[in-house]
Design an enzyme around this catalytic site. Structure first.
Site, short mmCIF file in Angstrom:
data_model
loop_
_atom_site.label_atom_id
_atom_site.label_comp_id
_atom_site.label_asym_id
_atom_site.label_seq_id
_atom_site.Cartn_x
_atom_site.Cartn_y
_atom_site.Cartn_z
N CYS A 23 0.83 -1.19 0.00
CA CYS A 23 0.00 0.00 0.00
C CYS A 23 0.88 1.26 0.00
O CYS A 23 1.85 1.31 0.74
CB CYS A 23 -0.90 -0.04 1.24
SG CYS A 23 -2.05 1.32 1.35
N PRO A 24 0.61 2.20 -0.87
CA PRO A 24 -0.54 2.37 -1.76
C PRO A 24 -0.28 1.94 -3.21
O PRO A 24 -1.10 2.20 -4.08
CB PRO A 24 -0.80 3.87 -1.70
CG PRO A 24 0.59 4.44 -1.65
CD PRO A 24 1.37 3.45 -0.76
#
Length: 87
Positions: A23-24
């Site tokens: 993430c992201p």
């Protein structure tokens, strides 16, 4: 939305390999890839990021894409996303 375990893909050429990214990055790369596709096109995503089960559905909802299918697979998750009208 269907959930299936380790089902083989009908067309492996449409798989976007996001394994190993955290993430992201899976969402950012998915957004960029979908922006190059025509509305209604479908893309399989394969991820190992445990947060993808939250992030990918939220991204699809926010961006107007449709999450067609999600599946837990060995080491991660697989998602089938249909591109919406806006990227």
């Amino acid at each position: 939305m269907l959930e299936q375990e380790d089902r083989p893909l009908a067309n492996p050429d449409t798989v976007y390999d996001l394994k190993g990214l955290n993430c992201p990055l899976p969402v950012l790369k998915t957004k960029k890839r979908l922006a190059t596709m025509k509305p209604g096109s479908r893309l399989w995503l394969e991820t190992t990021d445990p947060l993808a089960v939250i992030d990918i559905p939220a991204f699809c909802s926010d961006a107007g894409h449709q999450l067609i299918e999600t599946a837990a697979v060995s080491g991660g998750h697989r998602f089938l996303v249909e591109r919406g009208g806006a990227a």
